[in-house]
Design a protein around this motif. Structure first.
Motif, PDB file in Angstrom:
ATOM      1  N   MET A 192      -9.274 -13.125  -2.178  1.00 45.69           N
ATOM      2  CA  MET A 192      -8.582 -12.461  -3.262  1.00 45.69           C
ATOM      3  C   MET A 192      -9.535 -11.457  -3.886  1.00 45.69           C
ATOM      4  SD  MET A 192      -6.562 -15.586  -5.004  1.00 45.69           S
ATOM      5  CE  MET A 192      -6.530 -17.054  -3.991  1.00 45.69           C
ATOM      6  N   SER A 193      -8.970 -10.351  -4.365  1.00 45.02           N
ATOM      7  CA  SER A 193      -9.884  -9.345  -4.886  1.00 45.02           C
ATOM      8  C   SER A 193      -9.223  -8.382  -5.856  1.00 45.02           C
ATOM      9  CB  SER A 193     -10.490  -8.546  -3.742  1.00 45.02           C
ATOM     10  OG  SER A 193      -9.534  -7.658  -3.210  1.00 45.02           O
ATOM     11  N   VAL A 194     -10.070  -7.846  -6.714  1.00 43.83           N
ATOM     12  CA  VAL A 194      -9.634  -6.801  -7.635  1.00 43.83           C
ATOM     13  C   VAL A 194      -9.235  -5.565  -6.832  1.00 43.83           C
ATOM     14  CG1 VAL A 194     -10.434  -5.242  -9.454  1.00 43.83           C
ATOM     15  CG2 VAL A 194     -10.977  -7.668  -9.579  1.00 43.83           C
ATOM     16  N   GLU A 195      -9.959  -5.305  -5.748  1.00 46.76           N
ATOM     17  CA  GLU A 195      -9.648  -4.143  -4.906  1.00 46.76           C
ATOM     18  C   GLU A 195      -8.227  -4.236  -4.339  1.00 46.76           C
ATOM     19  OE1 GLU A 195     -10.075  -0.480  -3.622  1.00 46.76           O
ATOM     20  OE2 GLU A 195     -11.578  -1.499  -4.821  1.00 46.76           O
ATOM     21  N   SER A 196      -7.836  -5.417  -3.920  1.00 50.31           N
ATOM     22  CA  SER A 196      -6.478  -5.622  -3.410  1.00 50.31           C
ATOM     23  C   SER A 196      -5.450  -5.376  -4.516  1.00 50.31           C
ATOM     24  CB  SER A 196      -6.329  -7.037  -2.844  1.00 50.31           C
ATOM     25  OG  SER A 196      -5.048  -7.209  -2.291  1.00 50.31           O
ATOM     26  N   ALA A 197      -5.749  -5.818  -5.717  1.00 54.95           N
ATOM     27  CA  ALA A 197      -4.849  -5.599  -6.858  1.00 54.95           C
ATOM     28  C   ALA A 197      -4.710  -4.105  -7.142  1.00 54.95           C
ATOM     29  CB  ALA A 197      -5.356  -6.347  -8.084  1.00 54.95           C
ATOM     30  N   LYS A 198      -5.818  -3.381  -7.078  1.00 56.90           N
ATOM     31  CA  LYS A 198      -5.781  -1.927  -7.293  1.00 56.90           C
ATOM     32  C   LYS A 198      -4.915  -1.242  -6.237  1.00 56.90           C
ATOM     33  CE  LYS A 198     -10.320  -1.459  -9.450  1.00 56.90           C
ATOM     34  NZ  LYS A 198     -11.679  -0.920  -9.274  1.00 56.90           N
ATOM     35  N   LYS A 199      -5.101  -1.638  -4.985  1.00 58.65           N
ATOM     36  CA  LYS A 199      -4.322  -1.046  -3.895  1.00 58.65           C
ATOM     37  C   LYS A 199      -2.834  -1.361  -4.053  1.00 58.65           C
ATOM     38  CE  LYS A 199      -8.054  -0.876  -0.545  1.00 58.65           C
ATOM     39  NZ  LYS A 199      -8.607  -1.382   0.710  1.00 58.65           N
ATOM     40  N   PHE A 200      -2.526  -2.587  -4.490  1.00 59.11           N
ATOM     41  CA  PHE A 200      -1.132  -2.964  -4.726  1.00 59.11           C
ATOM     42  C   PHE A 200      -0.505  -2.076  -5.798  1.00 59.11           C
ATOM     43  CE2 PHE A 200       1.737  -5.308  -7.564  1.00 59.11           C
ATOM     44  CZ  PHE A 200       2.812  -5.475  -6.705  1.00 59.11           C
ATOM     45  N   LEU A 201      -1.188  -1.908  -6.925  1.00 52.93           N
ATOM     46  CA  LEU A 201      -0.638  -1.084  -8.002  1.00 52.93           C
ATOM     47  C   LEU A 201      -0.463   0.366  -7.559  1.00 52.93           C
ATOM     48  CD1 LEU A 201      -2.492  -2.498 -11.122  1.00 52.93           C
ATOM     49  CD2 LEU A 201      -0.106  -2.862 -10.439  1.00 52.93           C
ATOM     50  N   GLU A 202      -1.405   0.865  -6.782  1.00 54.34           N
ATOM     51  CA  GLU A 202      -1.281   2.233  -6.276  1.00 54.34           C
ATOM     52  C   GLU A 202      -0.062   2.352  -5.358  1.00 54.34           C
ATOM     53  OE1 GLU A 202      -1.870   6.172  -6.003  1.00 54.34           O
ATOM     54  OE2 GLU A 202      -2.907   4.800  -7.366  1.00 54.34           O
ATOM     55  N   LYS A 203       0.132   1.367  -4.495  1.00 56.11           N
ATOM     56  CA  LYS A 203       1.296   1.397  -3.592  1.00 56.11           C
ATOM     57  C   LYS A 203       2.591   1.321  -4.395  1.00 56.11           C
ATOM     58  CE  LYS A 203       3.018  -0.471   0.743  1.00 56.11           C
ATOM     59  NZ  LYS A 203       2.858   0.650   1.657  1.00 56.11           N
ATOM     60  N   MET A 204       2.597   0.522  -5.453  1.00 62.94           N
ATOM     61  CA  MET A 204       3.791   0.425  -6.305  1.00 62.94           C
ATOM     62  C   MET A 204       4.118   1.777  -6.942  1.00 62.94           C
ATOM     63  SD  MET A 204       5.306  -2.591  -6.412  1.00 62.94           S
ATOM     64  CE  MET A 204       6.139  -2.681  -7.996  1.00 62.94           C
ATOM     65  N   LYS A 205       3.082   2.548  -7.278  1.00 63.20           N
ATOM     66  CA  LYS A 205       3.295   3.855  -7.907  1.00 63.20           C
ATOM     67  C   LYS A 205       3.693   4.926  -6.909  1.00 63.20           C
ATOM     68  CE  LYS A 205      -0.653   4.249 -10.080  1.00 63.20           C
ATOM     69  NZ  LYS A 205      -1.735   4.753 -10.959  1.00 63.20           N
ATOM     70  N   THR A 206       3.235   4.811  -5.656  1.00 67.21           N
ATOM     71  CA  THR A 206       3.402   5.921  -4.713  1.00 67.21           C
ATOM     72  C   THR A 206       4.428   5.672  -3.616  1.00 67.21           C
ATOM     73  OG1 THR A 206       1.577   5.113  -3.339  1.00 67.21           O
ATOM     74  CG2 THR A 206       1.022   6.701  -5.079  1.00 67.21           C
ATOM     75  N   ASP A 207       4.829   4.434  -3.413  1.00 67.00           N
ATOM     76  CA  ASP A 207       5.752   4.100  -2.324  1.00 67.00           C
ATOM     77  C   ASP A 207       7.037   3.523  -2.920  1.00 67.00           C
ATOM     78  OD1 ASP A 207       7.161   2.945  -0.185  1.00 67.00           O
ATOM     79  OD2 ASP A 207       5.317   2.372   0.867  1.00 67.00           O
ATOM     80  N   GLU A 208       8.012   4.382  -3.103  1.00 61.81           N
ATOM     81  CA  GLU A 208       9.260   3.981  -3.767  1.00 61.81           C
ATOM     82  C   GLU A 208       9.983   2.867  -3.012  1.00 61.81           C
ATOM     83  OE1 GLU A 208      12.077   3.644  -6.646  1.00 61.81           O
ATOM     84  OE2 GLU A 208      10.215   4.791  -6.752  1.00 61.81           O
ATOM     85  N   ASP A 209       9.975   2.929  -1.688  1.00 65.89           N
ATOM     86  CA  ASP A 209      10.630   1.893  -0.892  1.00 65.89           C
ATOM     87  C   ASP A 209       9.975   0.528  -1.135  1.00 65.89           C
ATOM     88  OD1 ASP A 209      12.535   1.028   1.179  1.00 65.89           O
ATOM     89  OD2 ASP A 209      10.735   0.740   2.418  1.00 65.89           O
ATOM     90  N   PHE A 210       8.659   0.490  -1.085  1.00 67.54           N
ATOM     91  CA  PHE A 210       7.926  -0.750  -1.348  1.00 67.54           C
ATOM     92  C   PHE A 210       8.207  -1.237  -2.772  1.00 67.54           C
ATOM     93  CE2 PHE A 210       4.067  -2.936  -2.851  1.00 67.54           C
ATOM     94  CZ  PHE A 210       4.008  -3.969  -1.931  1.00 67.54           C
TER      95      PHE A 210
END
Length: 79
Positions: free
Chosen positions: A1-19
């Protein structure tokens, strides 16, 4: 588990409308967390809270859409 994974998740939530829509389409916190993990993200609620605390209200709104990743909600846990 990692903060980096959390950051990537939030970025994907902002940039990938389908996801983003698929995450929001999950019926409950358990299904959301399972979907997120299946998508390759591995973070704890503490890690996502840590990352979320550094986001502006506008960023949180873009990611959240008013839903919680888990049943426990606070400003830092809304997704």
């Amino acid at each position: 588990m990692s903060v980096e994974s959390a950051k990537k998740f939030l970025e994907k939530m902002k940039t990938d409308e389908d996801f983003n829509q698929k995450v929001k389409g999950c019926v409950d916190a358990e299904e959301r967390m399972a979907f997120v993990k299946e998508a390759g993200f591995d973070f704890t609620m503490e890690e996502i809270k840590e990352v979320s605390e550094n986001l502006s209200d506008d960023d949180l709104d873009a990611v959240a859409g008013g839903m919680c990743l888990t049943d426990w909600c606070s400003r830092g846990a809304i997704l």
